[in-house]
Design a protein around this motif. Structure first.
Motif, PDB file in Angstrom:
ATOM      1  N   ALA A 213      90.085  27.947  66.007  1.00 51.53           N
ATOM      2  CA  ALA A 213      91.394  28.406  65.410  1.00 51.53           C
ATOM      3  C   ALA A 213      91.512  30.050  65.588  1.00 51.53           C
ATOM      4  O   ALA A 213      92.745  30.608  65.188  1.00 51.53           O
ATOM      5  CB  ALA A 213      91.411  28.187  63.839  1.00 51.53           C
ATOM      6  N   ILE A 230      97.099  22.883  72.768  1.00 52.03           N
ATOM      7  CA  ILE A 230      97.943  23.549  71.585  1.00 52.03           C
ATOM      8  C   ILE A 230      98.127  24.702  71.633  1.00 52.03           C
ATOM      9  O   ILE A 230      97.463  25.844  72.481  1.00 52.03           O
ATOM     10  CB  ILE A 230      97.770  22.917  70.046  1.00 52.03           C
ATOM     11  N   ALA A 241     103.245  22.395  60.559  1.00 50.57           N
ATOM     12  CA  ALA A 241     102.248  23.345  60.536  1.00 50.57           C
ATOM     13  C   ALA A 241     102.601  24.806  60.004  1.00 50.57           C
ATOM     14  O   ALA A 241     102.047  25.649  59.498  1.00 50.57           O
ATOM     15  CB  ALA A 241     101.579  23.534  61.920  1.00 50.57           C
TER      16      ALA A 241
ATOM     17  N   GLN B 121      94.875  21.402  64.131  1.00 57.48           N
ATOM     18  CA  GLN B 121      94.435  22.370  64.799  1.00 57.48           C
ATOM     19  C   GLN B 121      95.240  23.410  64.823  1.00 57.48           C
ATOM     20  O   GLN B 121      95.124  24.602  64.534  1.00 57.48           O
ATOM     21  CB  GLN B 121      93.882  22.081  66.174  1.00 57.48           C
ATOM     22  N   THR B 123      97.548  23.732  62.661  1.00 57.32           N
ATOM     23  CA  THR B 123      97.741  24.226  60.976  1.00 57.32           C
ATOM     24  C   THR B 123      96.646  25.240  60.870  1.00 57.32           C
ATOM     25  O   THR B 123      96.681  26.471  60.212  1.00 57.32           O
ATOM     26  CB  THR B 123      97.621  23.171  60.286  1.00 57.32           C
ATOM     27  N   LEU B 124      95.169  24.954  61.348  1.00 56.18           N
ATOM     28  CA  LEU B 124      94.223  25.629  61.308  1.00 56.18           C
ATOM     29  C   LEU B 124      94.306  27.135  61.749  1.00 56.18           C
ATOM     30  O   LEU B 124      93.953  28.066  61.207  1.00 56.18           O
ATOM     31  CB  LEU B 124      92.882  24.887  61.758  1.00 56.18           C
ATOM     32  N   GLN B 125      94.986  27.153  63.008  1.00 52.83           N
ATOM     33  CA  GLN B 125      95.241  28.243  63.781  1.00 52.83           C
ATOM     34  C   GLN B 125      95.922  29.340  63.009  1.00 52.83           C
ATOM     35  O   GLN B 125      95.771  30.431  62.715  1.00 52.83           O
ATOM     36  CB  GLN B 125      95.573  27.873  65.152  1.00 52.83           C
ATOM     37  N   GLU B 126      97.171  28.664  62.350  1.00 52.35           N
ATOM     38  CA  GLU B 126      97.883  29.434  61.625  1.00 52.35           C
ATOM     39  C   GLU B 126      97.398  30.188  60.231  1.00 52.35           C
ATOM     40  O   GLU B 126      97.554  31.055  60.071  1.00 52.35           O
ATOM     41  CB  GLU B 126      99.141  28.555  61.037  1.00 52.35           C
ATOM     42  N   THR B 128      94.205  30.756  60.088  1.00 53.10           N
ATOM     43  CA  THR B 128      93.271  31.645  60.314  1.00 53.10           C
ATOM     44  C   THR B 128      94.039  32.836  60.716  1.00 53.10           C
ATOM     45  O   THR B 128      93.222  33.881  60.422  1.00 53.10           O
ATOM     46  CB  THR B 128      92.338  31.101  61.528  1.00 53.10           C
ATOM     47  N   LEU B 130      96.523  34.121  59.133  1.00 52.65           N
ATOM     48  CA  LEU B 130      96.868  34.624  57.972  1.00 52.65           C
ATOM     49  C   LEU B 130      95.497  35.260  57.316  1.00 52.65           C
ATOM     50  O   LEU B 130      95.678  36.318  56.904  1.00 52.65           O
ATOM     51  CB  LEU B 130      97.493  33.532  56.979  1.00 52.65           C
ATOM     52  N   LYS B 131      94.398  34.577  57.483  1.00 50.75           N
ATOM     53  CA  LYS B 131      93.292  34.993  56.919  1.00 50.75           C
ATOM     54  C   LYS B 131      92.818  36.303  57.325  1.00 50.75           C
ATOM     55  O   LYS B 131      92.537  37.389  56.676  1.00 50.75           O
ATOM     56  CB  LYS B 131      92.114  33.886  56.957  1.00 50.75           C
ATOM     57  N   LEU B 145      94.339  29.605  50.351  1.00 53.57           N
ATOM     58  CA  LEU B 145      94.220  29.569  51.636  1.00 53.57           C
ATOM     59  C   LEU B 145      92.979  29.058  52.116  1.00 53.57           C
ATOM     60  O   LEU B 145      92.941  28.059  53.212  1.00 53.57           O
ATOM     61  CB  LEU B 145      94.320  31.226  52.108  1.00 53.57           C
ATOM     62  N   GLN B 148      92.911  25.085  51.856  1.00 45.72           N
ATOM     63  CA  GLN B 148      93.765  24.536  53.044  1.00 45.72           C
ATOM     64  C   GLN B 148      92.953  24.537  54.495  1.00 45.72           C
ATOM     65  O   GLN B 148      93.018  23.371  55.499  1.00 45.72           O
ATOM     66  CB  GLN B 148      95.017  25.305  53.219  1.00 45.72           C
ATOM     67  N   ILE B 149      92.279  25.402  54.505  1.00 44.49           N
ATOM     68  CA  ILE B 149      91.333  25.651  55.951  1.00 44.49           C
ATOM     69  C   ILE B 149      90.296  24.497  55.835  1.00 44.49           C
ATOM     70  O   ILE B 149      90.103  23.947  57.074  1.00 44.49           O
ATOM     71  CB  ILE B 149      90.728  27.040  56.065  1.00 44.49           C
ATOM     72  N   PHE B 150      89.415  24.437  54.794  1.00 46.64           N
ATOM     73  CA  PHE B 150      88.754  23.541  54.632  1.00 46.64           C
ATOM     74  C   PHE B 150      89.051  22.195  54.794  1.00 46.64           C
ATOM     75  O   PHE B 150      88.530  21.207  55.245  1.00 46.64           O
ATOM     76  CB  PHE B 150      87.702  23.582  53.397  1.00 46.64           C
ATOM     77  N   GLU B 153      90.103  21.318  58.535  1.00 44.63           N
ATOM     78  CA  GLU B 153      88.754  21.112  59.278  1.00 44.63           C
ATOM     79  C   GLU B 153      88.231  19.745  59.044  1.00 44.63           C
ATOM     80  O   GLU B 153      87.642  19.092  60.047  1.00 44.63           O
ATOM     81  CB  GLU B 153      87.925  22.055  58.706  1.00 44.63           C
TER      82      GLU B 153
END
Lengths: 261, 171
Positions: A213, A230, A241, B121, B123-126, B128, B130-131, B145, B148-150, B153
């Protein structure tokens, strides 16, 4: 290599790597096309045996394709002499492996300085740059330690410092977080990310979605082929997303306000 | 969690009025749970009917101010003490979809899994990004946040598991 190169730092063109012949032929990679630009970090994911590590070895000139081309800053690796290829690997490409590959008889600083010294740089200057590279990964002052005197996380960061020293424009990482705890892993990823933000191109092989990520794009391999991607340019971002992310972004400002209460 | 307990928790801190409660609710959930003002007023009405909150009057701008009652504070403490049960969570639509996909003929499960994986993935990228960008994040915000990451995953890991099992069954 010309520094003013503006195309992709690395381009894999219709890459196939097969082992064995005839009936016994096993194709580890089939018809792979991938470009990575300066400033970009691309994650490669897929199950074991899907060709991830083969892709990385080919991109870094550690292995040669059966057909297709690997082009690093406009240079076709297949056209280079062994010597020229070795030099390119030493000076422009950084590798980070899961098992660190540090030389136990050398200190952290000597390990990091090694590629520069091999390339003819004077030892004193190389050590100085090594010390700076160690600082960049949060290991300032630990240059005199031997690998066995360091924790796993410190060893891996030393390996990263070695991979990043000098003007490496292509950084290749194979499961760089290996057996590290999650906090150290995040730190390793942030170093990698920062280096790409500073202009390097990176390829990260990982099976951890959480670490993939950090990349700008993720490419999925299965049985040696790309089965999905992606984050590519021009591809519409999935709406769903974006929704929580946008909402959470708004929360940053709110969060600060709430913190003042 | 319900809007009901969110409002009780906010009023436990100090008395407040509708619009203010709505803004604070969204803040404390990292803006991941938008509520409309109608929902807030309906909930306040029910809480008042059940004796969990009470009107204390109006402020200078004419906002009706509510405060938490003793039984409201007890209900809130009970809620914090109880675990969240599976029954309180919405049904897992993705699990149902996969269950149907392996049952109904003609569905390419591998494609379905890959499409969902790419979505998760992304979503996870977005999340991450932000984090990483948040320099000094508010604790409540980062907890939401990270949750949501967990979750993203876990969804990806589960999809890997589904793929492996489906391939094994077919192969």
């Amino acid at each position: 290599m010309p520094n003013e190169w503006v195309g992709p730092v690395v381009a894999l063109r219709d890459l196939t790597r097969a082992y064995g012949n005839g009936e016994a032929e096993v194709r580890a990679l089939v018809g792979i096309n991938l470009e990575v630009a300066a400033g970009e970090l691309v994650a490669v994911m897929g199950p074991s045996g899907s060709g991830k590590t083969t892709l990385l070895s080919l991109a870094g000139g550690l292995d040669a394709p059966t057909s297709g081309n690997v082009v690093v800053e406009g240079v076709h690796l297949s056209e280079l002499s062994r010597r020229a290829l070795a030099r390119l690997r030493r000076t422009s490409i950084g590798y980070v492996f899961q098992d660190y590959n540090l030389i136990p008889a050398l200190t952290a600083g000597e390990n990091v300085a090694l590629p520069l010294e091999l390339d003819g740089m004077r030892a004193a200057r190389a050590r100085k740059l090594a010390e700076r590279a160690l600082e960049e990964v949060g290991l300032g002052g630990l240059g005199r330690r031997f690998p066995e005197e360091m924790s796993g996380g410190q060893r891996q960061r030393t390996a990263i410092a070695r991979a990043l020293i000098g003007e490496r424009r292509l950084v290749l990482a194979d499961e760089p977080t290996g057996a590290l705890d999650s906090q150290t892993s995040e730190a390793v990823l942030q170093v990698l990310r920062a280096r790409c933000d500073a202009g390097a191109a990176g390829i990260l092989v990982t099976h951890e979605p959480r670490y993939a990520a950090y990349a700008d794009r993720t490419v999925y391999l299965r049985d040696g082929k790309v089965v999905g991607e992606i984050g590519g340019a021009g591809e519409p971002e999935p709406k769903a997303a974006q929704a929580p992310a946008a909402a959470a972004a708004a929360g940053v400002a709110h969060g600060e306000a709430a913190g003042e209460r | 969690m319900s809007v009901k307990h969110g409002i009780l928790a906010l009023l436990r801190d100090r008395p407040g009025y509708g619009y203010q409660l709505r803004a604070e609710f969204e803040e404390s959930t990292g803006s991941t749970w938008p509520v409309n003002i109608g929902q807030v007023y309906t909930t306040l009405g029910r809480l008042e009917r059940d004796g969990l909150v009470a009107k204390t009057g109006e402020d200078a701008e004419g906002h009706v101010i509510y405060e938490i009652t003793e039984s409201g504070a007890r209900e809130l403490a009970d809620w914090f003490a109880r675990p969240i049960t599976q029954a309180q969570r919405p049904r897992d639509e993705l699990a149902m979809k996969l269950a149907l996909a392996v049952t109904v003929p003609g569905v390419d499960v591998a494609v379905l899994v890959q499409t969902q994986r790419e979505h998760a993935q992304s979503t996870l990228q977005e999340l991450t990004r932000l984090k990483v960008r948040a320099a000094a994040p508010h604790l409540a915000w980062s907890l939401v946040l990270e949750a949501q990451i967990f979750q993203a995953e876990a969804e990806i890991r589960w999809l890997d598991h589904v793929e492996e099992r489906v391939c094994r069954t077919n192969g």
